[in-house]
Scaffold this motif. Structure first.
Motif, PDB file in Angstrom:
ATOM      1  N   THR A   2      15.804  13.563 -16.161  1.00 41.38           N
ATOM      2  CA  THR A   2      15.024  12.925 -15.100  1.00 41.38           C
ATOM      3  C   THR A   2      13.996  11.978 -15.692  1.00 41.38           C
ATOM      4  O   THR A   2      13.789  10.868 -15.181  1.00 41.38           O
ATOM      5  CB  THR A   2      14.319  13.994 -14.247  1.00 41.38           C
ATOM      6  N   LEU A   3      13.332  12.382 -16.763  1.00 40.65           N
ATOM      7  CA  LEU A   3      12.377  11.503 -17.440  1.00 40.65           C
ATOM      8  C   LEU A   3      13.089  10.255 -17.955  1.00 40.65           C
ATOM      9  O   LEU A   3      12.587   9.133 -17.804  1.00 40.65           O
ATOM     10  CB  LEU A   3      11.702  12.252 -18.592  1.00 40.65           C
ATOM     11  N   GLU A   4      14.257  10.428 -18.543  1.00 42.15           N
ATOM     12  CA  GLU A   4      15.004   9.295 -19.073  1.00 42.15           C
ATOM     13  C   GLU A   4      15.363   8.317 -17.957  1.00 42.15           C
ATOM     14  O   GLU A   4      15.234   7.096 -18.112  1.00 42.15           O
ATOM     15  CB  GLU A   4      16.274   9.796 -19.767  1.00 42.15           C
ATOM     16  N   ARG A   5      15.806   8.848 -16.810  1.00 40.93           N
ATOM     17  CA  ARG A   5      16.151   7.965 -15.694  1.00 40.93           C
ATOM     18  C   ARG A   5      14.921   7.243 -15.150  1.00 40.93           C
ATOM     19  O   ARG A   5      14.994   6.071 -14.774  1.00 40.93           O
ATOM     20  CB  ARG A   5      16.819   8.782 -14.583  1.00 40.93           C
ATOM     21  N   GLY A   6      13.795   7.946 -15.084  1.00 37.94           N
ATOM     22  CA  GLY A   6      12.570   7.311 -14.602  1.00 37.94           C
ATOM     23  C   GLY A   6      12.118   6.185 -15.504  1.00 37.94           C
ATOM     24  O   GLY A   6      11.702   5.110 -15.029  1.00 37.94           O
TER      25      GLY A   6
ATOM     26  N   ARG B 128      14.210   9.416  -5.087  1.00 35.65           N
ATOM     27  CA  ARG B 128      13.250  10.433  -5.539  1.00 35.65           C
ATOM     28  C   ARG B 128      12.424   9.916  -6.715  1.00 35.65           C
ATOM     29  O   ARG B 128      11.218  10.153  -6.788  1.00 35.65           O
ATOM     30  CB  ARG B 128      13.994  11.711  -5.926  1.00 35.65           C
ATOM     31  N   ILE B 129      13.079   9.205  -7.631  1.00 35.36           N
ATOM     32  CA  ILE B 129      12.339   8.605  -8.742  1.00 35.36           C
ATOM     33  C   ILE B 129      11.322   7.609  -8.205  1.00 35.36           C
ATOM     34  O   ILE B 129      10.153   7.587  -8.630  1.00 35.36           O
ATOM     35  CB  ILE B 129      13.315   7.925  -9.719  1.00 35.36           C
ATOM     36  N   ALA B 130      11.742   6.769  -7.256  1.00 37.50           N
ATOM     37  CA  ALA B 130      10.842   5.770  -6.685  1.00 37.50           C
ATOM     38  C   ALA B 130       9.680   6.423  -5.960  1.00 37.50           C
ATOM     39  O   ALA B 130       8.533   5.960  -6.063  1.00 37.50           O
ATOM     40  CB  ALA B 130      11.619   4.857  -5.738  1.00 37.50           C
ATOM     41  N   ALA B 131       9.939   7.491  -5.229  1.00 38.21           N
ATOM     42  CA  ALA B 131       8.859   8.182  -4.521  1.00 38.21           C
ATOM     43  C   ALA B 131       7.832   8.725  -5.506  1.00 38.21           C
ATOM     44  O   ALA B 131       6.616   8.635  -5.282  1.00 38.21           O
ATOM     45  CB  ALA B 131       9.430   9.311  -3.664  1.00 38.21           C
TER      46      ALA B 131
END
Length: 603
Positions: free
Chosen positions: A43-47, A80-83
């Motif tokens: 998730t950190l990598e995608r963000g 979800r990342i954008a939020a």
């Protein structure tokens, strides 16, 4: 147990915070290998990928659908990342578009502060620019490129427009030849693979793609290995590198290495000019004597012993920010509150990873215990996130293997994209949000002599509205923003401004006596806001609050102005003022991030 401090002859120097090229990483040098650690690390990598992709777009803006396609992320995951990133202040959501916010500069600020280079080398670089009346830059090695960490441009019609954080390919700039002189065969092979995959350097957004030069050049095509290898050999032999229009036609530069205390090349300092002023040869002859003196002075500064980093305990606090500004979500309570507010849309692992990256701002690096203390995370969580950032090429080790530092690649996370930000561009989205909430016009002004001068404004859509524009000047004594700005001065200076204002009755309600005006300014200083009721113009009411810089000084004022028929005094005080203060806090947060290493973003 904390590591034992090194003996005196091995004391840390200022240059120790700068990692060697290609070191301090796990996995591939280009960061392509997925980070380890399971779903939370993914998730950190995608963000981080979302921030990086937005930083590559014009204006830092992209639609959600296009962003999801570019990142290879499912739309639900992207939302979800954008939020999460929007809640943290790193993105702005506008309809179906997402845009980088100035707060992304916090990561690059941490990197620049931890390196110590901007503090140590900024002053001699600016002095050299003044002496030569030419642009001067300092770049550090970053993989097979050179990334700027100091820029001292000259104001001309033909001016260098690179920003702090911009990355150039090694073969297309003078510092690159100096850095490549120390490459091993593995580094050369990485460079060859990149050149084969991207022969025109389209992946380097700070420069136009390589193209045939209209002007005559003394060297062959700069994109060939033979040409670059020859320039590297010359740089190794002479200690000087010349850019004869390698970046683009008309741009020439000469660069020298800056060495650390053990003889390693830490960075390079360059003098940059245009062919309308110099050829490559004439620039070298003109600049080289002073450039040598500057490089020597920089090397001496980097070799000067610095206080060893603290063996334990939390790091020093981040730079001061205004009391009203939102603070980073770095403690467990704040993260829980954000999770409660957004529910499953808030990705706690992403917020924690970004908090770790922003916390790494101590020269010499931070231990695992210090990172955990600074972020409020457990040691196990902090270790997992540090290893993920290490895998991705954003974190390395300092002079001691147990200390973590951010690597120059961190500057690609929005810092270079936001480096040219002006105050008006920074503030206008916040004004627009405020206008959407209160349905009245909002403005920002600065003090200019005895007047205020508007520097940003968003008007509400009304049949009858307040018709003012950027650049408008009004007498400070009769305006709410003027009284806020006067209250931000020391009392003696505020009294002097009032004495030179020659107050005149603009309406029957205008205060004109110095005792009354002094009392009104004192009340603003006490209450933290000003409300002016039809003193500037009949029918016009305004409420204003201060905007403070990173040192807490009042540098501008923010107001909402409304027609008296639409807003009562009580309505302004109880309904508009809280929104005004919240907006001021958000602007101050962005201003704090944008001006730490870029004072041009100040109002």
């Amino acid at each position: 147990m904390p590591p034992t401090p090194p003996p005196p002859h091995q004391q840390r120097t200022r240059s120790a915070a700068v990692a060697e090229p290609g070191t301090g990483r796990r996995g591939h040098a280009d960061g392509a290998q997925p980070a380890r650690g399971g779903r939370s690390v993914a998730t950190l990598e995608r963000g981080l990928a979302v921030i990086r992709v937005l930083a590559e777009q014009p204006g830092g803006r992209l639609s959600r659908a296009e962003l999801a396609r570019t990142c290879g992320t499912a739309r639900a995951t992207l939302d979800r990342i954008a939020a999460t990133l929007t809640h943290l202040g790193h993105l702005r959501a506008e309809a179906q578009d997402l845009q980088l916010a100035p707060r992304t500069m916090e990561f690059g600020n941490a990197c620049l502060t931890a390196s110590g280079l901007t503090e140590a080398l900024g002053e001699p670089a600016h002095r050299l620019a003044d002496e030569l009346d030419e642009s001067v830059s300092v770049a550090v090695p970053d993989r097979d490129g050179a990334r700027f960490v100091v820029q001292c441009p000259r104001r001309r019609a033909m001016a260098v427009t690179f920003h702090i954080g911009d990355l150039l390919p090694a073969e297309r700039c003078a510092p690159g030849a100096l850095f490549a002189a120390d490459w091993d065969e593995e580094a050369w092979e990485r460079w060859r693979r990149r050149l084969e995959a991207d022969p025109h350097a389209t992946g380097f957004l700070a420069l136009p793609p390589a193209r045939p030069h209209r002007a005559r050049r003394t060297a062959p095509n700069p994109g060939t290995e033979a040409d670059f290898a020859a320039r590297v050999a010359d740089a190794r032999r002479t200690g000087v590198a010349v850019d004869d229009q390698l970046v683009e036609p008309g741009l020439v530069a000469v660069a020298l290495p800056v060495h650390g205390p053990h003889g390693t090349v830490v960075c390079a300092v360059s003098v940059v000019s245009h062919t309308s002023r110099h050829t490559a040869d004439s620039l070298t002859a003109h600049a080289l004597p002073r450039l040598r003196a500057c490089a020597a002075a920089m090397s001496e500064r980097l070799a000067a012993p610095a206080a060893p980093p603290a063996a334990q305990g939390p790091p020093p606090p981040t730079p001061p920010s205004p009391a009203t500004a939102a603070q980073p979500l770095t403690d467990a309570a704040a993260l829980r509150a954000a999770k409660d507010e957004l529910g499953p849309d808030f990705l706690q692992s992403l917020a924690r990873g970004l908090a770790v990256l922003a916390a790494l701002r101590v020269p010499g690096g931070m231990t695992l215990s210090q990172v955990a203390a600074a972020t409020g995370l457990s040691r196990a969580t902090a270790r997992r996130l540090l290893h993920a950032l290490w895998d991705l090429g954003y974190v390395g080790t300092g002079s001691e293997e147990s200390r973590f530092i951010p690597l120059p690649r961190v500057l690609e996370l929005g810092h270079a994209a936001q480096a040219g930000l002006t105050f008006e561009r920074l503030a206008t989205p916040h004004l627009a949000d405020l206008v959407r909430r209160v349905h009245d016009s909002a403005s920002i002004a600065v003090l200019d002599g005895t007047d205020i001068r508007y520097v940003a404004r968003v008007a509400a859509t009304r049949v009858m509205g307040v018709d003012l524009g950027v650049g408008t000047r009004l007498p400070a004594y009769a305006a709410a923003m003027g009284r806020v700005l006067l209250a931000g001065l020391p009392p003696a200076r505020a009294a002097d401004r009032l004495a030179h204002s020659a107050p005149a009755p603009l309406t029957r309600r205008t205060l004109t006596g110095l005792p009354e005006l002094t009392a009104a300014v004192d009340a603003v200083r006490r209450d933290g806001y000003a409300l002016v009721d039809q003193e500037l113009e009949d029918g016009l009411r305004s409420v204003a609050v201060p905007l403070r810089d990173r040192a807490g000084r009042v540098v501008a004022a923010l107001n909402v102005a409304a027609h008296a028929a639409h807003r009562t005094r009580e309505d302004l005080r109880h309904t508009v003022l809280p929104e005004l203060r919240a907006t001021a806090g958000r602007i101050e947060t962005d201003l704090t991030a944008a001006t730490e290493h870029h004072p041009t973003a100040a109002p």
